[in-house]
Design a protein around this motif. Structure first.
Motif, mmCIF file in Angstrom:
data_model
loop_
_atom_site.group_PDB
_atom_site.id
_atom_site.type_symbol
_atom_site.label_atom_id
_atom_site.label_comp_id
_atom_site.label_asym_id
_atom_site.label_seq_id
_atom_site.Cartn_x
_atom_site.Cartn_y
_atom_site.Cartn_z
ATOM 1 N N ILE A 63 140.252 10.508 31.221
ATOM 2 C CA ILE A 63 141.035 11.026 32.386
ATOM 3 C C ILE A 63 142.297 10.154 32.725
ATOM 4 C CG2 ILE A 63 140.825 11.190 35.035
ATOM 5 C CD1 ILE A 63 138.091 11.848 34.772
ATOM 6 N N THR A 64 143.353 10.892 32.462
ATOM 7 C CA THR A 64 144.767 10.294 32.409
ATOM 8 C C THR A 64 145.220 10.287 34.141
ATOM 9 O OG1 THR A 64 145.275 10.905 30.447
ATOM 10 C CG2 THR A 64 147.141 10.272 31.699
ATOM 11 N N ASN A 65 145.056 11.303 34.598
ATOM 12 C CA ASN A 65 145.385 11.640 36.165
ATOM 13 C C ASN A 65 144.432 12.550 37.033
ATOM 14 O OD1 ASN A 65 146.972 12.372 38.509
ATOM 15 N ND2 ASN A 65 148.473 10.965 37.634
ATOM 16 N N LEU A 66 144.019 12.195 37.863
ATOM 17 C CA LEU A 66 143.069 12.925 38.866
ATOM 18 C C LEU A 66 143.838 13.075 40.147
ATOM 19 C CD1 LEU A 66 140.730 14.883 39.641
ATOM 20 C CD2 LEU A 66 139.368 12.715 39.725
ATOM 21 N N LEU A 67 144.145 13.902 40.990
ATOM 22 C CA LEU A 67 144.811 14.012 42.048
ATOM 23 C C LEU A 67 144.223 14.902 43.171
ATOM 24 C CD1 LEU A 67 147.168 12.988 43.999
ATOM 25 C CD2 LEU A 67 148.574 14.978 43.088
ATOM 26 N N LEU A 68 143.850 14.386 44.291
ATOM 27 C CA LEU A 68 143.256 15.452 45.457
ATOM 28 C C LEU A 68 143.855 15.220 46.625
ATOM 29 C CD1 LEU A 68 139.511 14.621 44.639
ATOM 30 C CD2 LEU A 68 140.467 16.624 43.801
ATOM 31 N N THR A 69 144.473 16.144 47.185
ATOM 32 C CA THR A 69 145.223 16.195 48.528
ATOM 33 C C THR A 69 144.704 17.058 49.691
ATOM 34 O OG1 THR A 69 147.228 17.574 47.968
ATOM 35 C CG2 THR A 69 147.138 15.179 47.311
ATOM 36 N N ALA A 70 144.842 16.549 50.717
ATOM 37 C CA ALA A 70 144.689 17.658 51.818
ATOM 38 C C ALA A 70 145.467 17.350 52.741
ATOM 39 C CB ALA A 70 143.309 17.592 52.315
ATOM 40 N N ASN A 71 145.868 18.454 53.586
ATOM 41 C CA ASN A 71 146.975 18.286 54.574
ATOM 42 C C ASN A 71 146.405 19.139 56.129
ATOM 43 O OD1 ASN A 71 149.903 17.442 55.401
ATOM 44 N ND2 ASN A 71 149.613 19.504 56.065
ATOM 45 N N TYR A 72 146.304 18.791 57.005
ATOM 46 C CA TYR A 72 146.015 19.447 58.136
ATOM 47 C C TYR A 72 146.961 19.249 59.271
ATOM 48 C CZ TYR A 72 143.127 21.551 61.685
ATOM 49 O OH TYR A 72 142.707 22.380 62.775
ATOM 50 N N ARG A 73 147.281 20.296 59.997
ATOM 51 C CA ARG A 73 148.267 20.159 61.080
ATOM 52 C C ARG A 73 147.736 21.139 62.195
ATOM 53 N NH1 ARG A 73 153.639 19.981 61.064
ATOM 54 N NH2 ARG A 73 153.775 19.816 58.768
ATOM 55 N N TRP A 74 147.770 20.101 63.325
ATOM 56 C CA TRP A 74 147.196 20.624 64.615
ATOM 57 C C TRP A 74 148.571 21.150 65.468
ATOM 58 C CZ3 TRP A 74 144.793 16.416 62.958
ATOM 59 C CH2 TRP A 74 143.565 16.283 62.861
ATOM 60 N N ASP A 75 148.817 22.531 65.419
ATOM 61 C CA ASP A 75 150.084 23.225 65.780
ATOM 62 C C ASP A 75 151.373 22.389 65.619
ATOM 63 O OD1 ASP A 75 148.681 25.367 66.822
ATOM 64 O OD2 ASP A 75 147.983 24.284 68.506
ATOM 65 N N ARG A 76 152.087 22.118 66.407
ATOM 66 C CA ARG A 76 153.075 21.074 66.347
ATOM 67 C C ARG A 76 152.951 19.689 66.656
ATOM 68 N NH1 ARG A 76 158.601 25.083 67.007
ATOM 69 N NH2 ARG A 76 158.202 26.653 65.635
ATOM 70 N N VAL A 77 151.814 19.549 66.915
ATOM 71 C CA VAL A 77 151.462 18.248 67.792
ATOM 72 C C VAL A 77 151.104 17.128 66.873
ATOM 73 C CG1 VAL A 77 149.798 17.113 69.367
ATOM 74 C CG2 VAL A 77 150.313 19.519 69.838
ATOM 75 N N ALA A 78 150.302 17.327 65.657
ATOM 76 C CA ALA A 78 149.982 16.604 65.048
ATOM 77 C C ALA A 78 149.584 16.776 63.386
ATOM 78 C CB ALA A 78 148.782 15.564 65.443
ATOM 79 N N ARG A 79 149.599 15.906 62.668
ATOM 80 C CA ARG A 79 149.476 16.157 61.121
ATOM 81 C C ARG A 79 148.881 14.999 60.562
ATOM 82 N NH1 ARG A 79 154.470 16.664 57.242
ATOM 83 N NH2 ARG A 79 155.083 14.933 58.382
ATOM 84 N N VAL A 80 147.825 15.136 59.534
ATOM 85 C CA VAL A 80 147.042 14.194 58.740
ATOM 86 C C VAL A 80 147.055 14.766 57.462
ATOM 87 C CG1 VAL A 80 145.083 13.078 58.365
ATOM 88 C CG2 VAL A 80 145.560 13.389 60.758
ATOM 89 N N ASN A 81 147.487 13.585 56.581
ATOM 90 C CA ASN A 81 147.390 13.969 54.981
ATOM 91 C C ASN A 81 146.536 12.872 54.233
ATOM 92 O OD1 ASN A 81 148.960 13.163 52.477
ATOM 93 N ND2 ASN A 81 148.923 15.410 52.469
ATOM 94 N N LEU A 82 145.943 13.382 53.452
ATOM 95 C CA LEU A 82 145.105 12.473 52.893
ATOM 96 C C LEU A 82 145.185 12.735 51.196
ATOM 97 C CD1 LEU A 82 141.650 13.199 54.635
ATOM 98 C CD2 LEU A 82 143.080 11.137 54.971
#
Length: 425
Positions: free
Chosen positions: A225-244
């Motif tokens: 395995i040379t590269n393994l990438l997992l991302t998730a992005n969640y946005r609460w309307d225009r109030v908040a955002r989280v990215n993992l």
């Protein structure tokens, strides 16, 4: 041998002429973009002086013979000035130089020339790519030819490459998978499997993943395995955002063409970013990063907190942040402050100061660094755009107790300048 820059200039001209020639008879619509960027870095250590420019040209011809087919030329090359990163770096390096013919043959796109294979990240070829659409959402592709020299980007027959892939892309989900191989003088240099996928069930949630596995002929395991990438992005309307994001990666192993001691160890990282809009003008954001490496089982971490306010005084804004960094064997603290303004829709500018203090493990010599940066963006006309950056850095050892350091300067200064001018037509 013809100078590469002259050769590329002739090809750029030929592409423009070939596109404009039928325009007179068939009223072909021409659109494109040309840009010139310059980067200069001067360092009083002298060995860190760089100077190079990059030229890009994208040209689209549509409505050919009264149909919807598209002819596209894509070219980009880099030319060094007085200094470069390495004395062996050639004066001119061609990044891309290709002609793409969309839907010229039924449902097949054909691209000829030097190109990156977008569906197989890491693949690059001096040759031909065929991409056939089986439907609006799915298709297959195959490519082959020689590969640019990885040291100089020169055209060479010593490297050959080929590969194939399939894709399925809808608005809410999609996936791509394929295989690519590069040979050096008839022997396998690299070979890898690549896959990626995305999922966007609604406007608030999006996820992406990718995996690259390289063939390792020196081990019994066969594939790493040379590269393994997992991302998730969640946005609460225009109030908040989280990215993992979760990522594990290692250096590529070119098994025939290179003889070098590059670490092939696996590193792993986990990152999180979040922001919250206190008001329409004020934003609070934070981020953290944790990573490990196999070679010595050491870890690194980073955490930061920032605050941004817009329309502070008229069109002015401010961005302030703190970062604490523990990078394996070095501990640093960093303070950042930026002031900017956008007095008009087509003009913006920013000035920032970054202060960093670092302590190396098993060393009594702290180092401080001050970076002053000024940037500007200017939409001169609807077609003409300019952006630029000037950055000045001063690094200083706070203690000169070390006998080794006493032999050298205790302070280093550097200035970096970047400018880009682009024109759309």
């Amino acid at each position: 041998m013809m100078d590469m820059k002259k050769l590329l200039s002739k090809i750029l001209c030929a592409a423009a002429i070939s596109a404009t020639a039928p325009a007179a008879a068939y009223a072909v619509e021409l659109h494109g973009r040309i840009s010139e960027s310059v980067f200069m870095l001067s360092d009083d250590a002298t060995v860190q002086n760089y100077n190079y420019s990059r030229t890009r040209l994208n040209l689209d011809a549509t409505d050919i013979y009264g149909k919807d087919e598209t002819f596209r030329f894509d070219g980009s090359y880099r030319t060094k000035g007085q200094y470069d990163y390495n004395s062996k770096t050639p004066d001119t390096r061609v990044d891309v130089m290709n002609i793409e013919m969309r839907r010229m043959f039924a449902d097949t796109d054909v691209t000829l020339g030097r190109q990156y294979i977008d569906s197989l990240i890491g693949a690059r070829v001096d040759g031909v790519l065929f991409q056939n659409y089986l439907s609006k959402e799915a298709g297959v592709g195959a490519f082959g030819g020689t590969a640019p020299d990885p040291y100089s980007d020169d055209f060479t027959s010593a490297f050959t490459t080929y590969g194939a892939y399939g894709f399925w892309k809808e608005k809410s989900m999609g996936a791509t998978a394929g295989y690519a191989s590069t040979m050096f003088k008839g022997k396998e240099d690299t070979a890898y499997l690549f896959g990626s996928g995305y999922l966007t069930p609604d406007d608030s949630l999006s996820m992406y993943s990718s995996l690259r596995m390289d063939h390792n002929i020196t081990t019994k395991n066969g594939w790493d395995i040379t590269n393994l990438l997992l991302t998730a992005n969640y946005r609460w309307d225009r109030v908040a955002r989280v990215n993992l994001a979760l990522n594990q990666y290692r250096g590529l192993w070119m098994q025939e063409s290179m003889d070098y001691n590059v670490s092939h160890e696996m590193q792993r990282s986990a990152r999180v970013y979040a922001d919250y809009n206190i008001t329409r003008e004020q934003k609070l954001y934070t981020h953290a990063d944790y990573r490990t490496r196999d070679s010595d089982n050491k870890s690194a971490s980073l955490y930061g907190l920032g605050y941004k306010i817009s329309e502070m005084v008229g069109s002015m804004y401010m961005n302030a942040a703190y970062r604490g960094i523990n990078y394996f064997t070095t501990t640093s603290t960093q303070m950042f402050l930026a002031l900017g303004a956008q007095p008009m829709d087509d003009v913006s500018a920013e000035f920032s100061i970054t202060s960093t203090t670092s302590q190396q493990e098993k060393s009594s010599n702290d180092m401080s660094q001050m970076i002053y940066s000024a940037s500007a963006d200017w939409q001169i006309t609807k077609s003409l755009y300019f952006n630029g950056l000037v950055e000045y850095s001063a690094e200083k050892f706070l203690s000169m107790d070390s006998v080794y350091l006493a032999k050298y300067k205790d302070e280093y200064k550097s200035t970096a300048i970047y400018a880009n001018l682009a024109y759309r037509f």
